[in-house]
Write a protein that holds these residues in place. Structure first.
Motif, PDB file in Angstrom:
ATOM      1  N   LEU A   1     -39.827 -24.778  96.739  1.00  0.00           N
ATOM      2  CA  LEU A   1     -38.623 -24.757  95.919  1.00  0.00           C
ATOM      3  C   LEU A   1     -37.636 -23.732  96.459  1.00  0.00           C
ATOM      4  CD1 LEU A   1     -40.224 -24.972  92.358  1.00  0.00           C
ATOM      5  CD2 LEU A   1     -39.399 -26.833  93.812  1.00  0.00           C
ATOM      6  N   GLU A   2     -36.360 -24.102  96.454  1.00  0.00           N
ATOM      7  CA  GLU A   2     -35.318 -23.218  96.969  1.00  0.00           C
ATOM      8  C   GLU A   2     -34.694 -22.416  95.830  1.00  0.00           C
ATOM      9  OE1 GLU A   2     -32.421 -25.483  99.124  1.00  0.00           O
ATOM     10  OE2 GLU A   2     -33.938 -26.731 100.116  1.00  0.00           O
ATOM     11  N   PRO A   3     -34.343 -21.163  96.091  1.00  0.00           N
ATOM     12  CA  PRO A   3     -33.613 -20.409  95.062  1.00  0.00           C
ATOM     13  C   PRO A   3     -32.244 -21.044  94.826  1.00  0.00           C
ATOM     14  CG  PRO A   3     -33.659 -19.195  97.140  1.00  0.00           C
ATOM     15  CD  PRO A   3     -34.572 -20.375  97.311  1.00  0.00           C
TER      16      PRO A   3
ATOM     17  N   PRO B   1     -35.448 -26.738  90.770  1.00  0.00           N
ATOM     18  CA  PRO B   1     -34.995 -25.463  90.197  1.00  0.00           C
ATOM     19  C   PRO B   1     -33.696 -25.588  89.410  1.00  0.00           C
ATOM     20  CG  PRO B   1     -35.676 -25.156  92.473  1.00  0.00           C
ATOM     21  CD  PRO B   1     -35.623 -26.636  92.232  1.00  0.00           C
ATOM     22  N   LEU B   2     -32.812 -26.503  89.814  1.00  0.00           N
ATOM     23  CA  LEU B   2     -31.547 -26.672  89.098  1.00  0.00           C
ATOM     24  C   LEU B   2     -31.783 -27.227  87.697  1.00  0.00           C
ATOM     25  CD1 LEU B   2     -28.462 -26.726  88.920  1.00  0.00           C
ATOM     26  CD2 LEU B   2     -28.523 -28.999  89.997  1.00  0.00           C
TER      27      LEU B   2
ATOM     28  N   MET C   1     -34.554 -37.897  96.946  1.00  0.00           N
ATOM     29  CA  MET C   1     -33.665 -36.791  96.586  1.00  0.00           C
ATOM     30  C   MET C   1     -34.232 -35.468  97.099  1.00  0.00           C
ATOM     31  SD  MET C   1     -34.291 -35.953  92.546  1.00  0.00           S
ATOM     32  CE  MET C   1     -34.052 -37.579  91.859  1.00  0.00           C
ATOM     33  N   ASN C   2     -33.399 -34.450  97.097  1.00  0.00           N
ATOM     34  CA  ASN C   2     -33.795 -33.122  97.565  1.00  0.00           C
ATOM     35  C   ASN C   2     -34.524 -32.391  96.434  1.00  0.00           C
ATOM     36  OD1 ASN C   2     -33.969 -30.454  98.491  1.00  0.00           O
ATOM     37  ND2 ASN C   2     -32.082 -30.643  99.667  1.00  0.00           N
ATOM     38  N   TYR C   3     -35.830 -32.589  96.350  1.00  0.00           N
ATOM     39  CA  TYR C   3     -36.609 -32.020  95.240  1.00  0.00           C
ATOM     40  C   TYR C   3     -36.600 -30.495  95.270  1.00  0.00           C
ATOM     41  CZ  TYR C   3     -38.346 -36.819  94.859  1.00  0.00           C
ATOM     42  OH  TYR C   3     -38.437 -38.174  94.719  1.00  0.00           O
TER      43      TYR C   3
END
Length: 341
Positions: free
Chosen positions: A82-84, A321-322, A314-316
């Motif tokens: 997961l990206e911040p 996080p969003l 999609m960009n999981y």
């Protein structure tokens, strides 16, 4: 990070390539763009094993492979990083979802924000649960034949509706109708208030009866709307190139027009505070076979959730996080609202 076996690492690379461009991934591409340290023959053999296990498949006669739903599921459960959230997205959440927003407006803003930031479809469960209480009612004259009905509920949500009448509305009629509305509605459950108004209307006549019935119709319409999920971004799905090529995606739009089965799907899986992912056929709903859903609860009682619907690729890492951050901000705002004097 968990140490991956060679098949898992190759699956990870295939899924990452596929999520980026949607194209089949060949063994040659993997050998050229990664540091696997093994021969192309080993990569091919491993890909054959992954295909036998149902994690990848060949979309046509080309040498490339794409991940199946099972392959993407394994990637998400074991390999997804997961990206911040970016500063831009954090700022957008703070600006668009400030404290003190009434429940209905908060749900509207959150759904619109999620659709705008992602270019996908957002779904927010019905803003109101059963049993909302009316706190205040007013009628304001706009013109001789028009009145503004103002109803405020216990959450601070305000209903504004213009009431029209064919005949002139004199002050005596206005005062009488306002007294009846207050007697029937203030301090009452919304549905109970509508029932009380129906009984009152039968005992009145002329302009008073007409206005009471008009007000009752507006209240009934709002009650129905408050118990419907909010959906934003359908036009973005319709504008996507895949939509015009794939009749199955067109079925998604039809499903969004009557989303009751979506609510039945998402409500049970959002019973705890952890974000959830539903991939394609995992939903059990055939029109959703080629899309994914990321969903999170924003309220426990009455239950409320927010979800993002988009293509399986999609960009999981960015979107999970969003969705979670938006749900958490909604949760914070609603708790703050409930604790305010």
């Amino acid at each position: 990070m968990v140490q991956l076996s060679r098949p898992e690492l190759i699956l990870k690379l295939i899924v990452e390539h596929y999520l980026t461009d949607g194209m089949p991934v060949s063994s040659k591409l993997l050998c050229e763009q990664s540091e696997l340290g093994v021969s192309s023959a080993t990569v091919r053999n491993t890909m054959m094993l992954l295909e036998q296990q149902g994690f990848i498949r060949s979309p046509h006669t080309s040498a490339g492979r794409v991940p199946t739903t099972s392959g993407i599921r394994l990637f998400i459960d074991k390999m997804l990083q997961l990206e911040p959230l970016s500063g831009r997205w954090l700022d957008a959440i703070q600006v668009n979802l400030p404290p003190q927003l009434p429940v209905s407006l908060l749900c509207q803003q959150a759904g619109q924000l999620l659709a705008n930031l992602t270019g996908m479809v957002s779904i927010v469960s019905a803003p109101k649960g059963q049993g909302r209480v009316i706190r205040q009612v007013d009628l304001v004259r706009l013109a001789t034949q028009r009145l503004l009905l103002v109803v405020i509920d216990e959450d601070g949500d305000i209903l504004h509706r213009v009431l029209f009448n064919d005949d002139l509305i004199d002050n005596q009629t206005l005062s009488r109708v306002l007294c009846l509305l207050n007697a029937a509605l203030c301090g009452q459950d919304w549905l109970d208030g509508i029932s009380r108004l129906a009984l009152i209307a039968k005992q009145e006549s002329g302009a008073v009866q007409t206005l009471v019935q008009t007000a009752m119709a507006q209240l009934s319409l709002d009650e129905m709307q408050q118990h419907q999920p909010l959906i934003y971004g359908q036009h973005q799905l319709m504008q996507a190139s895949d939509y015009h090529r794939d009749p199955e995606l067109q079925q998604v739009i039809e499903l969004l027009d009557n989303p009751s089965c979506l609510v039945k799907l998402l409500a049970p899986v959002t019973q705890d505070a952890q974000p959830k992912l539903i991939l394609g056929r995992e939903s059990g709903i055939e029109p959703l076979a080629k899309v994914s859903l990321i969903c999170a609860r924003y309220r426990a009682e009455p239950h409320g959730f927010i979800a993002l619907l988009g293509p399986r690729r999609m960009n999981y890492g960015r979107f999970v996080p969003l969705v979670e951050a938006v749900a958490q901000q909604m949760f914070f705002n609603l708790n703050h609202l409930n604790q305010s004097p």
